[in-house]
Design a protein around this motif. Structure first.
Motif, PDB file in Angstrom:
ATOM      1  N   ASP A  27       0.874  -1.180   0.000  1.00 18.10           N
ATOM      2  CA  ASP A  27       0.000   0.000   0.000  1.00 18.10           C
ATOM      3  C   ASP A  27       0.909   1.228   0.000  1.00 18.10           C
ATOM      4  OD1 ASP A  27      -2.607   1.365   2.177  1.00 18.10           O
ATOM      5  OD2 ASP A  27      -2.186   1.592   0.023  1.00 18.10           O
ATOM      6  N   ALA A  28       1.448   1.517  -1.196  1.00 10.43           N
ATOM      7  CA  ALA A  28       2.435   2.601  -1.338  1.00 10.43           C
ATOM      8  C   ALA A  28       2.353   3.135  -2.761  1.00 10.43           C
ATOM      9  CB  ALA A  28       3.846   2.067  -1.059  1.00 10.43           C
ATOM     10  N   ILE A  29       2.948   4.303  -2.975  1.00 12.48           N
ATOM     11  CA  ILE A  29       3.011   4.881  -4.330  1.00 12.48           C
ATOM     12  C   ILE A  29       4.465   5.202  -4.652  1.00 12.48           C
ATOM     13  CG2 ILE A  29       0.668   5.814  -4.478  1.00 12.48           C
ATOM     14  CD1 ILE A  29       1.800   8.525  -3.561  1.00 12.48           C
ATOM     15  N   THR A  30       4.788   5.168  -5.934  1.00 10.04           N
ATOM     16  CA  THR A  30       6.178   5.404  -6.339  1.00 10.04           C
ATOM     17  C   THR A  30       6.255   6.252  -7.602  1.00 10.04           C
ATOM     18  OG1 THR A  30       8.320   4.321  -6.741  1.00 10.04           O
ATOM     19  CG2 THR A  30       6.369   3.310  -7.775  1.00 10.04           C
ATOM     20  N   ARG A  31       7.318   7.002  -7.710  1.00  6.83           N
ATOM     21  CA  ARG A  31       7.567   7.783  -8.916  1.00  6.83           C
ATOM     22  C   ARG A  31       9.065   7.857  -9.150  1.00  6.83           C
ATOM     23  NH1 ARG A  31       5.526  13.908 -10.813  1.00  6.83           N
ATOM     24  NH2 ARG A  31       6.514  13.720 -12.869  1.00  6.83           N
ATOM     25  N   THR A  32       9.466   7.798 -10.436  1.00  3.10           N
ATOM     26  CA  THR A  32      10.870   7.920 -10.815  1.00  3.10           C
ATOM     27  C   THR A  32      11.093   9.285 -11.452  1.00  3.10           C
ATOM     28  OG1 THR A  32      11.086   5.538 -11.139  1.00  3.10           O
ATOM     29  CG2 THR A  32      12.719   6.939 -12.240  1.00  3.10           C
ATOM     30  N   PHE A  33      12.090  10.007 -10.963  1.00  2.00           N
ATOM     31  CA  PHE A  33      12.433  11.325 -11.491  1.00  2.00           C
ATOM     32  C   PHE A  33      13.788  11.250 -12.185  1.00  2.00           C
ATOM     33  CE2 PHE A  33       9.155  13.849  -9.379  1.00  2.00           C
ATOM     34  CZ  PHE A  33       8.788  13.033  -8.324  1.00  2.00           C
ATOM     35  N   GLU A  34      13.861  11.809 -13.386  1.00  2.00           N
ATOM     36  CA  GLU A  34      15.132  11.887 -14.130  1.00  2.00           C
ATOM     37  C   GLU A  34      15.545  13.351 -14.203  1.00  2.00           C
ATOM     38  OE1 GLU A  34      15.373   7.755 -15.307  1.00  2.00           O
ATOM     39  OE2 GLU A  34      16.826   9.403 -15.373  1.00  2.00           O
ATOM     40  N   GLY A  43      20.389  18.019  -5.691  1.00  2.85           N
ATOM     41  CA  GLY A  43      19.748  19.260  -5.213  1.00  2.85           C
ATOM     42  C   GLY A  43      18.278  19.024  -4.915  1.00  2.85           C
ATOM     43  N   PHE A  44      17.639  18.255  -5.781  1.00  2.66           N
ATOM     44  CA  PHE A  44      16.220  17.885  -5.569  1.00  2.66           C
ATOM     45  C   PHE A  44      16.092  17.094  -4.278  1.00  2.66           C
ATOM     46  CE2 PHE A  44      12.064  16.222  -6.343  1.00  2.66           C
ATOM     47  CZ  PHE A  44      12.122  14.843  -6.184  1.00  2.66           C
ATOM     48  N   MET A  45      16.976  16.138  -4.088  1.00  2.00           N
ATOM     49  CA  MET A  45      16.918  15.309  -2.873  1.00  2.00           C
ATOM     50  C   MET A  45      17.131  16.143  -1.619  1.00  2.00           C
ATOM     51  SD  MET A  45      18.894  11.870  -4.102  1.00  2.00           S
ATOM     52  CE  MET A  45      18.386  10.873  -2.710  1.00  2.00           C
ATOM     53  N   PRO A  59      10.507   9.883   2.862  1.00  2.64           N
ATOM     54  CA  PRO A  59      10.389   8.971   1.720  1.00  2.64           C
ATOM     55  C   PRO A  59      11.303   7.753   1.861  1.00  2.64           C
ATOM     56  CG  PRO A  59      11.830  10.784   1.135  1.00  2.64           C
ATOM     57  CD  PRO A  59      11.354  11.053   2.541  1.00  2.64           C
ATOM     58  N   GLU A  60      10.981   6.731   1.125  1.00  2.62           N
ATOM     59  CA  GLU A  60      11.908   5.612   0.885  1.00  2.62           C
ATOM     60  C   GLU A  60      12.438   5.927  -0.510  1.00  2.62           C
ATOM     61  OE1 GLU A  60       8.371   2.845   2.575  1.00  2.62           O
ATOM     62  OE2 GLU A  60       9.641   1.987   1.019  1.00  2.62           O
ATOM     63  N   TRP A  61      13.740   6.078  -0.680  1.00  5.35           N
ATOM     64  CA  TRP A  61      14.186   6.512  -2.009  1.00  5.35           C
ATOM     65  C   TRP A  61      15.583   6.002  -2.311  1.00  5.35           C
ATOM     66  CZ3 TRP A  61      14.619  12.588  -1.458  1.00  5.35           C
ATOM     67  CH2 TRP A  61      15.311  12.917  -0.294  1.00  5.35           C
ATOM     68  N   SER A  62      15.884   6.037  -3.626  1.00  2.79           N
ATOM     69  CA  SER A  62      17.231   5.646  -4.062  1.00  2.79           C
ATOM     70  C   SER A  62      17.646   6.611  -5.163  1.00  2.79           C
ATOM     71  CB  SER A  62      17.229   4.212  -4.605  1.00  2.79           C
ATOM     72  OG  SER A  62      16.373   4.128  -5.737  1.00  2.79           O
ATOM     73  N   ASN A  63      18.981   6.735  -5.279  1.00  2.00           N
ATOM     74  CA  ASN A  63      19.510   7.643  -6.320  1.00  2.00           C
ATOM     75  C   ASN A  63      20.646   6.948  -7.054  1.00  2.00           C
ATOM     76  OD1 ASN A  63      22.163   9.855  -6.180  1.00  2.00           O
ATOM     77  ND2 ASN A  63      20.520  10.129  -7.707  1.00  2.00           N
ATOM     78  N   VAL A  64      20.546   6.891  -8.384  1.00  3.60           N
ATOM     79  CA  VAL A  64      21.657   6.416  -9.209  1.00  3.60           C
ATOM     80  C   VAL A  64      21.921   7.518 -10.233  1.00  3.60           C
ATOM     81  CG1 VAL A  64      22.507   4.692 -10.820  1.00  3.60           C
ATOM     82  CG2 VAL A  64      21.006   3.994  -8.922  1.00  3.60           C
ATOM     83  N   TYR A  65      23.046   8.224 -10.050  1.00  6.55           N
ATOM     84  CA  TYR A  65      23.460   9.294 -10.962  1.00  6.55           C
ATOM     85  C   TYR A  65      22.357  10.357 -11.079  1.00  6.55           C
ATOM     86  CZ  TYR A  65      25.323  11.584 -15.118  1.00  6.55           C
ATOM     87  OH  TYR A  65      25.771  12.536 -16.019  1.00  6.55           O
ATOM     88  N   ARG A  66      21.603  10.426 -12.210  1.00  6.64           N
ATOM     89  CA  ARG A  66      20.614  11.501 -12.370  1.00  6.64           C
ATOM     90  C   ARG A  66      19.183  11.009 -12.148  1.00  6.64           C
ATOM     91  NH1 ARG A  66      18.538  12.309 -17.543  1.00  6.64           N
ATOM     92  NH2 ARG A  66      18.961  10.638 -18.972  1.00  6.64           N
ATOM     93  N   THR A  67      19.066   9.761 -11.656  1.00  2.26           N
ATOM     94  CA  THR A  67      17.745   9.177 -11.431  1.00  2.26           C
ATOM     95  C   THR A  67      17.449   9.085  -9.934  1.00  2.26           C
ATOM     96  OG1 THR A  67      17.956   7.865 -13.450  1.00  2.26           O
ATOM     97  CG2 THR A  67      16.300   7.145 -11.858  1.00  2.26           C
TER      98      THR A  67
END
Ligand SMILES: C[C@H](O)[C@H](O)[C@H]1CNC2=NC(N)=NC(=O)C2=N1
Length: 97
Positions: A27-34, A43-45, A59-67
């Motif tokens: 029961d969660a929602i997710t979105r990927t930002f490039e 900077g966004f993070m 949030p629960e989040w991950s970052n790989v380079y520009r994603t």
């Protein structure tokens, strides 16, 4: 403590939160930002982190380079609450939408 969203409110939220999708099996929602590059992504993070801390909702989040992949759910409630909807809207604004 925030209450779980009822079925209608959940459907409405997903309908208005463009770009966000339900997470399979949770029961969660997710979105990927490039972003254009890592500095933009980080900077966004940074902005999201400060907003999350202010809301005491993180949030629960991950970052790989520009994603940056962001997943939202309210751990205390065991699923989606208004806090997740509010933070998702704030995140979209901070992403420049
Ligand atoms: C005590 C509890 O951990 C805090 O109130 C906050 C911290 N940030 C949080 N973030 C999220 N996503 N869910 C929570 O339940 C939550 N709880």
């Amino acid at each position: 403590m925030a209450e779980l969203l009822d079925r209608n409110t959940r459907a409405e939220a997903l309908d208005t939160l463009k770009g966000w999708s339900p997470v399979e099996g949770r029961d969660a929602i997710t979105r990927t930002f490039e972003f254009k590059n890592f500095v933009e992504a980080f900077g966004f993070m940074t902005k999201v982190a400060l907003r999350a801390e202010k809301m005491n909702h993180h949030p629960e989040w991950s970052n790989v380079y520009r994603t940056v992949v962001v997943t939202l759910s309210t751990h205390d409630a065991g699923g989606l609450t208004e806090l997740d909807v509010k933070l998702a809207r704030a995140i979209d604004r901070l992403a420049g939408e």
